[in-house]
Design an enzyme around this catalytic site. Structure first.
Site, short mmCIF file in Angstrom:
data_model
loop_
_atom_site.label_atom_id
_atom_site.label_comp_id
_atom_site.label_asym_id
_atom_site.label_seq_id
_atom_site.Cartn_x
_atom_site.Cartn_y
_atom_site.Cartn_z
N ASP A 76 38.81 42.90 37.80
CA ASP A 76 39.87 43.81 38.23
C ASP A 76 40.21 44.80 37.12
OD1 ASP A 76 40.69 41.64 36.75
OD2 ASP A 76 42.44 41.17 37.97
N ASP A 91 43.62 37.37 47.18
CA ASP A 91 43.07 36.07 46.80
C ASP A 91 43.52 35.07 47.85
OD1 ASP A 91 42.05 37.08 44.50
OD2 ASP A 91 43.62 36.29 43.18
N GLU A 146 40.72 24.83 46.84
CA GLU A 146 41.49 25.80 47.64
C GLU A 146 41.54 25.28 49.07
OE1 GLU A 146 40.06 29.59 44.92
OE2 GLU A 146 38.96 29.25 46.76
N ASP A 189 32.69 31.78 49.10
CA ASP A 189 31.68 31.49 48.09
C ASP A 189 31.33 30.01 48.06
OD1 ASP A 189 30.91 33.88 47.16
OD2 ASP A 189 32.06 33.84 45.30
N LYS A 201 33.80 36.59 41.61
CA LYS A 201 34.57 37.27 42.65
C LYS A 201 34.10 38.71 42.87
CE LYS A 201 39.25 38.75 43.57
NZ LYS A 201 40.54 38.93 42.92
O1 UPG Z 1 33.00 32.72 42.11
C1 UPG Z 1 34.12 32.98 42.53
C2 UPG Z 1 35.30 32.68 41.80
C3 UPG Z 1 36.53 32.99 42.35
N1 UPG Z 1 36.62 33.57 43.57
C4 UPG Z 1 37.94 33.88 44.15
O2 UPG Z 1 38.68 34.69 43.24
C5 UPG Z 1 40.06 34.52 43.47
C6 UPG Z 1 40.80 34.36 42.15
O3 UPG Z 1 40.51 33.12 41.59
P1 UPG Z 1 41.62 32.15 41.00
O4 UPG Z 1 40.99 30.84 40.75
O5 UPG Z 1 42.83 32.19 41.84
O6 UPG Z 1 41.85 32.82 39.60
P2 UPG Z 1 43.18 33.48 39.00
O7 UPG Z 1 43.03 33.40 37.52
O8 UPG Z 1 44.40 32.93 39.58
O9 UPG Z 1 42.99 35.00 39.44
C7 UPG Z 1 43.54 36.09 38.75
O10 UPG Z 1 42.58 36.63 37.85
C8 UPG Z 1 41.37 37.05 38.45
C9 UPG Z 1 40.45 37.57 37.36
O11 UPG Z 1 41.04 38.57 36.67
C10 UPG Z 1 41.65 38.09 39.52
O12 UPG Z 1 40.46 38.41 40.19
C11 UPG Z 1 42.62 37.52 40.51
O13 UPG Z 1 42.92 38.45 41.51
C12 UPG Z 1 43.89 37.13 39.79
O14 UPG Z 1 44.83 36.59 40.70
C13 UPG Z 1 40.22 33.30 44.38
O15 UPG Z 1 40.57 33.74 45.67
C14 UPG Z 1 38.83 32.68 44.36
O16 UPG Z 1 38.55 32.04 45.57
C15 UPG Z 1 35.48 33.86 44.29
O17 UPG Z 1 35.56 34.37 45.41
N2 UPG Z 1 34.27 33.57 43.76
MN MN Z 2 44.93 32.66 41.52
#
Ligand code: UPG
Ligand code: MN
Length: 742
Positions: free
Chosen positions: A455, A300, A114, A143, A276
């Protein structure tokens, strides 16, 4: 007589009557056809003594698949029962000084996947929301515990002192600098001809370039590489909390800036950090002793505020006396800036963010979608009645911090400026690993831990407790994210989601069991559809193998063309396809998009739905641990080019490619063998549906064949893998034929 603004509604909910009529009519017709199909299958079981014995297994498998498909279809009808859309009137909101405060939470986890510049763009776009600066507080959870991110924030803060006044002065719509300077949209508006504006724009552009350059230099500095001594270990480091502020030593004066706070929670290898959800809970606590705003926006780091109005739009619901008391959150759709016209991977999740959420909005409200929602802080504190409770009880519930417990009183506003030092100390306590031990965090309070789709679970429990949500979808997208646009990422992300969703379906909180006593039946069905749709893997695997092998071996599984039940099967098939087509058209899609969605549904079902289900089951019996692999947000030009050209990127993991190839080669060979056999024997009538099914699967999945036979580019299918897979399937088919002859 003039009506005062106060009496005018802040929002309006409109039932989509035409869609509702079409949906209900379709429901009626399709369910009648399903009823006849079941009649046909059941009566066959009781009548046909002779064929029963030899056909029984494939027959039962196909029937079971039809039952599962129908089950998921029935659940999905709940979305189609009462779709609504909403309009907001932000101009009727009270004066700025009467608007409630908002805390914005942004999560980031990995400075490599990221990129810092992307994350800082998110931060800047949130800081420049169209909302009074005193009432806006932005928190970033890191994180990754990376000093680069912290330094990046300081640099972003310096740039914001220029950026914010510029946006306010010229009423800029696109307040994410990266998007604004990309020049895709002309945002010059009334000022296009103003030379002062143009000069200012140029100046800001230079500042932005300098900002990017500074981050780049920091990044290249070997002192910040992962292996450098003294750098935080991602899994093991103390908490860092810093309020970003700088002495006013440049020439921008009196700019009102929102509070900006960097939080990296404590990490220890001995503790589980709950991904998260854990990060959000730390922000929830730390912010409560700093700004304690009654509303929270969650974002995010891979998305930005594309339009600065969302905060005011959300307040049109939160401040509406008719709905506000039970309203937990206002969800905006996830939209993405990198979607191609035909979107081969359905990266935009079209159905979810257009039809499904609108449908739930007509019931009790959409599912929480991880990002882009404004939630009421107290809704996250469980159903504990704070007023009558003893202090000790409260500590059992919320942990040991007195300051945090004081903040539960809604009238509490922290005087942050005067006691910054003590509050930061309290912040460190609240961000420590041990804080949650023996408390109800993650179980009843805050974002819930029992699933990697935190979520979904958190939203589901809010609805179970009687909270509602609304879906707000203004024509201009308020938030734009980065979608996964290559096959491998799409399927990895899908496996995580479906594992998380299915996990909920097989837990004691299954929406079908836990939901109905606590929320309207239709609302529970919507939640259930999400948790059970990974089950598509079973019927799709079955339909891709059983009828085809039976075709090769001359076993009919469907009615003859001349049978009166043939019409029923034909109707069910066409009715499903046409309903899908209607929904794609309704949401602005094309024929092309429709067929792409059919294909990716098949691809996902046989791969990530299956792996998701397996993963959930293995977790349930304790063989596997939960994991959250953040998606990759670094843009790869070559990959995005393939996606933009509607070409699949088959350079994906073999765990995904092998099943696709295997099933397709079964279909191709059974189709060829089937045509040959049928033309010899002449039983077209009996075998028509099975022939048609194989032909349909091959046609829809033609791009896989193209990827193997025609394409030579970087995204084509590896010939070596394909040869192995095809050989293996041939041997398998041979064995099947031999077994039958025994
Ligand atoms: O240990 C962790 C893992 C992830 N994240 C953050 O969580 C967000 C979502 O992660 P991402 O890798 O973008 O996963 P996605 O699959 O794209 O996320 C979707 O799916 C997630 C789980 O359902 C939701 O939380 C998100 O809002 C949704 O956009 C990002 O900002 C990460 O930086 C953390 O803060 N800590
Ligand atoms: Mn995402």
């Amino acid at each position: 007589m003039e009506i005062s603004d106060e009496n005018l509604p802040l929002n309006f909910c409109h039932v989509q009557k035409w869609l509702l009529i079409i949906n209900r009519l379709h429901m009626f017709l399709h369910s009648t056809a399903l009823f006849f199909m079941f009649y046909y299958r059941l009566s066959f079981l009781f009548q046909n003594q002779v064929s029963r014995t030899s056909y029984l297994l494939p027959w039962l498998l196909v029937f079971a698949s039809e039952i599962i498909l129908s089950f998921i279809w029935i659940l999905g009808q709940a979305y189609r029962w009462r779709p609504v859309s909403r309009t907001v009137f932000p101009e009727r909101l009270p004066e700025d000084d009467k608007l409630p405060a908002i805390d914005v939470f942004i999560c980031t986890a990995d400075p490599i996947k990221e990129p810092t510049v992307v994350v800082m763009n998110t931060v800047l776009s949130a800081m420049s929301l169209d909302y009074p600066a005193d009432n806006l507080h932005v928190y970033l959870s890191d994180d990754g515990g990376s000093p680069l991110t912290l330094l990046g924030m300081r640099v972003a803060w310096k740039f914001a002192r220029w950026w914010l006044p510029f946006c306010r002065r010229y009423r800029i719509k696109s307040r994410c600098p990266k998007a604004y300077f990309s020049g895709l949209e002309n945002d010059d508006g009334d000022f296009a001809r103003s030379s002062v504006y143009m000069a200012d724009k140029q100046k800001i552009k230079e500042k932005y370039e300098a900002f990017k350059e500074e981050i780049k230099t920091l990044r290249e500095d070997s002192a910040f590489s992962r292996d450098s001594p003294g750098i935080n270990n991602v899994q093991d480091h103390p908490s860092v909390i810093e309020v970003i502020q700088e002495d006013n030593n440049d020439d921008v004066d009196n700019v009102k800036m929102p509070l900006l706070v960097y939080v990296s929670r404590e990490k220890r290898t001995t503790h589980h950090h709950h991904f998260k959800a854990g990060a959000l809970n730390v922000l929830l606590r730390v912010s409560s002793v700093m700004s304690n705003a009654p509303y929270i926006l969650v974002l995010d780091c891979d998305m930005f505020c594309n339009d600065p109005s969302s905060a005011r739009y959300a307040m049109c619901f939160h401040l509406d006396p008719k709905i506000s008391s039970s309203l937990a959150f206002v969800q905006f759709p996830q939209k993405f800036h990198n979607i191609s016209k035909n979107d081969i991977y359905d990266s935009q999740l079209r159905s979810l963010f257009t039809l499904q959420w609108q449908g739930m909005d007509g019931l009790k409200g959409p599912v929480m979608s991880g990002t882009g929602f404004y939630i009421k802080r107290i809704s996250l504190f469980g159903n504990f009645t704070i007023k009558g409770a003893e202090l000790l009880q409260l500590k059992d519930y919320f942990g040991s911090s007195n300051e945090f417990i004081k903040s539960l009183n809604q009238n509490y506003t922290s005087n942050f400026a005067s006691s910054q030092h003590t509050r930061l100390e309290e912040g460190h306590l609240l961000a420590s690993c041990k804080y949650e031990i023996d408390s109800k965090w993650g179980k009843e309070v805050g974002f819930l831990y029992d699933s990697v789709v935190e979520d979904f679970l958190t939203g589901f429990f809010l609805h179970c407790k009687g909270w509602t949500s609304v879906f707000c979808e203004p024509s201009n997208p308020q938030f734009l994210g980065t979608a996964t646009t290559n096959l491998n990422d799409v399927l990895i992300q899908g496996s995580r989601w479906y594992s998380g969703l299915f996990e909920n379906g097989i837990s004691r909180f299954s929406p079908l069991i836990y939901g109905p006593p606590r929320m309207p039946l239709l609302q529970s069905l919507c939640f259930a559809e999400l948790t059970y749709f990974p089950l598509y893997c079973l019927p799709l695997w079955c339909f891709a193998i059983i009828p085809q092998i039976c075709l090769l071996n001359g076993i009919p599984l469907y009615p003859k063309v001349s049978d009166r039940f043939f019409g029923i099967f034909l109707f069910i098939f066409l009715s499903s396809l046409l309903k899908h087509l209607q929904e794609v058209f309704l949401t602005g899609g094309t024929m092309h998009k429709w067929i792409n969605e059919q294909r990716i549904w098949m691809m996902k079902s046989i791969t990530c739905h299956l792996y998701g289900c397996l993963d959930a089951v293995l977790k349930k019996i304790g063989i596997r641990e939960a994991s959250f692999l953040p998606t990759n947000k670094v843009e790869d030009d070559e990959q995005s080019m393939l996606y933009q050209m509607d070409k699949y990127d088959f350079q994906a993991s073999n765990t995904f490619i092998v099943p696709m190839l295997a099933l397709l080669s079964i279909n191709v060979s059974c189709f060829i063998g089937g045509v040959y056999r049928v033309s010899l024997v002449g039983d077209w009538d009996k075998m028509f549906i099975q022939l048609f099914l194989a032909a349909f699967i091959i046609t829809v999945n033609y791009p896989i064949i193209e990827g193997l036979v025609v394409r030579k580019d970087k995204g084509c299918i590896s010939k070596l893998v394909a040869t192995h897979v095809i050989l293996a399937t041939m041997i398998l088919l041979e064995i099947c034929a031999l077994l039958r002859n025994v």
